[in-house]
Enzyme design. Structure first.
Site, PDB file in Angstrom:
ATOM      1  N   GLY A 144      -0.513   3.231  14.607  1.00  0.00           N
ATOM      2  CA  GLY A 144      -0.490   1.794  14.897  1.00  0.00           C
ATOM      3  C   GLY A 144       0.915   1.250  14.998  1.00  0.00           C
ATOM      4  N   ARG A 145       1.872   1.975  14.454  1.00  0.00           N
ATOM      5  CA  ARG A 145       3.267   1.495  14.545  1.00  0.00           C
ATOM      6  C   ARG A 145       4.228   2.669  14.638  1.00  0.00           C
ATOM      7  NH1 ARG A 145       5.202   0.030   9.207  1.00  0.00           N
ATOM      8  NH2 ARG A 145       3.997   1.146   7.701  1.00  0.00           N
ATOM      9  N   LYS A 179       9.025   5.670  14.584  1.00  0.00           N
ATOM     10  CA  LYS A 179       8.309   4.720  13.710  1.00  0.00           C
ATOM     11  C   LYS A 179       8.845   3.313  13.921  1.00  0.00           C
ATOM     12  CE  LYS A 179       6.410   5.661   9.391  1.00  0.00           C
ATOM     13  NZ  LYS A 179       6.444   6.180   8.004  1.00  0.00           N
ATOM     14  N   GLY A 207       3.220  -3.525  14.789  1.00  0.00           N
ATOM     15  CA  GLY A 207       3.704  -2.200  15.179  1.00  0.00           C
ATOM     16  C   GLY A 207       5.153  -1.935  14.801  1.00  0.00           C
ATOM     17  N   ASP A 257      -5.393  10.473   5.911  1.00  0.00           N
ATOM     18  CA  ASP A 257      -4.572  10.380   7.129  1.00  0.00           C
ATOM     19  C   ASP A 257      -3.094  10.602   6.810  1.00  0.00           C
ATOM     20  OD1 ASP A 257      -5.175   7.743   5.853  1.00  0.00           O
ATOM     21  OD2 ASP A 257      -3.554   7.073   7.157  1.00  0.00           O
ATOM     22  N   ASN A 258      -2.766  10.672   5.540  1.00  0.00           N
ATOM     23  CA  ASN A 258      -1.374  10.948   5.157  1.00  0.00           C
ATOM     24  C   ASN A 258      -1.213  12.366   4.607  1.00  0.00           C
ATOM     25  OD1 ASN A 258      -0.668   8.360   5.914  1.00  0.00           O
ATOM     26  ND2 ASN A 258      -0.820   7.511   3.861  1.00  0.00           N
ATOM     27  N   ASP A 312       4.600  10.640   5.447  1.00  0.00           N
ATOM     28  CA  ASP A 312       4.315   9.222   5.277  1.00  0.00           C
ATOM     29  C   ASP A 312       4.848   8.673   3.951  1.00  0.00           C
ATOM     30  OD1 ASP A 312       3.411   6.875   6.363  1.00  0.00           O
ATOM     31  OD2 ASP A 312       1.687   7.893   7.233  1.00  0.00           O
TER      32      ASP A 312
HETATM   33  P1  AMP Z   1       0.491   3.767   6.522  1.00  0.00           P
HETATM   34  O1  AMP Z   1       0.290   2.970   5.282  1.00  0.00           O
HETATM   35  O2  AMP Z   1       1.884   3.707   7.070  1.00  0.00           O
HETATM   36  O3  AMP Z   1      -0.033   5.156   6.402  1.00  0.00           O
HETATM   37  O4  AMP Z   1      -0.398   3.025   7.648  1.00  0.00           O
HETATM   38  C1  AMP Z   1      -1.794   2.999   7.642  1.00  0.00           C
HETATM   39  C2  AMP Z   1      -2.290   2.504   8.973  1.00  0.00           C
HETATM   40  O5  AMP Z   1      -1.888   1.151   9.202  1.00  0.00           O
HETATM   41  C3  AMP Z   1      -1.785   3.291  10.174  1.00  0.00           C
HETATM   42  O6  AMP Z   1      -2.792   3.294  11.156  1.00  0.00           O
HETATM   43  C4  AMP Z   1      -0.609   2.467  10.624  1.00  0.00           C
HETATM   44  O7  AMP Z   1      -0.334   2.712  11.963  1.00  0.00           O
HETATM   45  C5  AMP Z   1      -1.130   1.053  10.408  1.00  0.00           C
HETATM   46  N1  AMP Z   1      -0.040   0.089  10.222  1.00  0.00           N
HETATM   47  C6  AMP Z   1       0.724  -0.108   9.126  1.00  0.00           C
HETATM   48  N2  AMP Z   1       1.634  -1.082   9.343  1.00  0.00           N
HETATM   49  C7  AMP Z   1       1.461  -1.493  10.612  1.00  0.00           C
HETATM   50  C8  AMP Z   1       2.095  -2.460  11.438  1.00  0.00           C
HETATM   51  N3  AMP Z   1       3.119  -3.201  11.014  1.00  0.00           N
HETATM   52  N4  AMP Z   1       1.631  -2.610  12.710  1.00  0.00           N
HETATM   53  C9  AMP Z   1       0.615  -1.868  13.174  1.00  0.00           C
HETATM   54  N5  AMP Z   1      -0.021  -0.956  12.449  1.00  0.00           N
HETATM   55  C10 AMP Z   1       0.389  -0.758  11.181  1.00  0.00           C
HETATM   56 MG    MG Z   2      -0.064   6.825   7.388  1.00  0.00          MG
END
Ligand code: AMP
Ligand code: MG
Length: 483
Positions: free
Chosen positions: A92-93, A113, A126, A252-253, A262
């Site tokens: 997502g980002r 990222k 994102g 997912d991590n 992550d």
């Molecule tokens: P994470 O905690 O980094 O593993 O993120 C978990 C999910 O949330 C993943 O699908 C990321 O892509 C999404 N995500 C986290 N922060 C953002 C953001 N600022 N914009 C878009 N997606 C995000």
């Molecule tokens: Mg993640």
């Protein structure tokens, strides 16, 4: 050595069916500038870091210009977050710029990222904030030099773009390098949608590209999952031994390669506390320090469930057994080294457990205690504040135990100092580098800390203060997940 425009790509993931990703270009910053380039990782992709035009490089490393050969995609995956299945995750980002092949034919994903929204962003921006990119940059390097398998970081690019989180922050981008970004969660979406064919396609991809040693074996899937299980167990053993708490062990991590991936609200343990939980939104301590080994097992179980069309029930049980065995073997082996035991004796496991309990009871600093432990000698001389805190009774027992090995004292100290780091990335050390970057646009502390953490086991007298406990008020506390 090559210029950034001369890298060689082989974008294997993009050759998979279209359900595996979404084609999207990064949304660039208006005025990107280079904050840090990691020379070690630059050389991994044969990138000539000397005499580089920083302005132009920043444009490439933040997606403003696309590196020739790069074919950006956001990867599709889902996963269990805090025990609950979420069908909407994915990159997502972050955007996979492409897979670079170096002169030794080694492949590295360049994953940007903070690259802006994708189909998986669920309305979020994102973006990534400078604070979190510095934390990831420093920690992934620290982990590598501690000998813990991990993704690494090539670069941080800064911007003047404002990003709304709990407060207004500045956006930045980081390029993460990994041998692959396939996660446990990459299989889960296909499993829960009943797409067995895609499970097989992905399993075959992982087998051929990441575990090629088993690709031609009639038991390929079985051998591959056993290896994934072993690597994951071995990885989490290392986390425990070095006091690393990941913070968000969602499926997912979890990397299919057994690498740490992550970096969010992670922290290295300071004062030993078995239920230490670095993520302040983890109210029930699901991902606490002491839970990590069982969560690793839980996560592996989820992966194996997804692969049940390719594995027998016995094979699934076998892989789970491999995890347990690899974890226990690696954990106890490394712990024995930390204590300076030549080999494992009856009673050592209990001695280790009792010691950890005492560390907790007496509020002792985990890294300093072990670093000081090699200074305890047979004649009962004890130096160091944290070891003294544990008490004479324990020290007498410890000396009795190490004497029973009949090993050379000097040798023991030397080998202990190779597993008990003097320098770990304490939260306050990263925080100082972040403050200087944000408040003064001074990025020199990032570079300084990165270099110190490249030699975690060496006495670096000129940097002694980086091994100290945090100043009062800067102790590691729960961190926000927002990044
Ligand atoms: P994470 O905690 O980094 O593993 O993120 C978990 C999910 O949330 C993943 O699908 C990321 O892509 C999404 N995500 C986290 N922060 C953002 C953001 N600022 N914009 C878009 N997606 C995000
Ligand atoms: Mg993640």
């Amino acid at each position: 050595m090559k210029k950034i425009t001369e890298l060689t790509f082989n974008n294997t993931y993009r050759k998979l069916p279209e359900e595996f990703y979404h084609i999207v270009n990064p949304k660039p910053f208006e005025n990107p500038f280079l904050i840090s380039l990691n020379p070690q990782m630059a050389s991994e992709i044969d990138l000539d870091a000397a005499g580089i035009d920083e302005e132009e490089l920043a444009e490439y490393l933040s997606g403003k210009k696309l590196i020739p050969g790069s074919k950006p995609i956001a990867l599709y995956y889902t996963g269990h977050q805090f025990g609950v299945y979420n069908p909407h995750i994915g990159d997502g980002r972050a955007i996979l710029l492409g897979e670079v092949v170096n002169s030794k034919n080694k492949k590295w994903d360049l994953h940007l990222k903070g690259a802006g929204p994708t189909n998986y962003s669920r309305g979020f921006d994102g973006r990534a904030v400078l604070r979190s990119t510095i934390r990831e940059y420093l920690c992934s390097e620290a982990m590598h030099y501690l000998g813990i398998p991990t993704t690494r970081a090539l670069s941080i690019v800064g911007s003047d773009e404002k990003v709304e989180r709990e407060t207004t922050e500045t956006g930045a981008m980081l390029i993460r390098m990994a041998k692959s970004h396939v996660r446990f969660g990459s299989f889960e979406g296909f499993f829960f949608r009943g797409q067995t064919k895609n499970i097989r396609i992905l399993a075959d991809y992982v087998l051929a590209n990441l575990y090629p040693q088993y690709a031609d074996n009639p038991n390929g899937y079985r051998l591959m999952v056993n290896e994934i299980a072993k690597r994951t167990g071995g990885l989490i053993a290392k986390w425990q031994v070095f006091g690393f708490t990941h913070g968000v062990m969602n499926t997912d991590n979890m990397s299919i390669l057994g690498d740490t991936i992550d970096y969010g609200p992670y922290a290295f343990m300071e004062t030993y506390k078995s239920d230490f939980t670095p993520n302040h939104s983890d109210h029930f301590g699901r991902y606490s320090y002491k839970s990590q080994p069982s969560i690793g097992y839980w996560n592996l179980n989820k992966l194996l469930q997804c692969l049940s069309s390719l594995l027998s029930a016995d094979e699934i049980q076998e892989a789970l057994g491999e995890y347990r065995e690899a974890y226990a073997e690696s954990y106890l082996g490394l712990m024995a080294k930390k204590f300076g035991f030549d080999w494992f004796k009856d009673g050592d496991k209990k001695f280790i457990d009792d010691t950890l309990e005492l560390l907790e009871e007496k509020g002792i600093d985990f890294p300093i205690f072990f670093r000081e432990l090699s200074g305890v000698t047979f004649d009962a001389s004890v130096e160091g504040t944290e070891v003294k805190k544990i008490g004479k009774n324990w020290i007498d027992k410890y000396i009795e135990r190490i004497k029973s090995d009949n090993s050379d004292e000097k040798k023991r100290k030397k080998s202990m100092d190779l597993v008990n780091p003097k320098y770990v990335l304490r939260t306050y050390i990263a925080e100082n580098a972040i403050r200087q970057a944000i408040d003064n646009q001074d990025y020199s502390e990032i570079e300084k800390v990165r270099k110190i953490l490249m030699r975690p086991f060496d006495e670096q007298q000129e940097h002694e203060q980086y091994s100290f406990k945090p100043p009062e008020g800067a102790e590691v506390k729960a961190l926000s997940c927002s990044s």
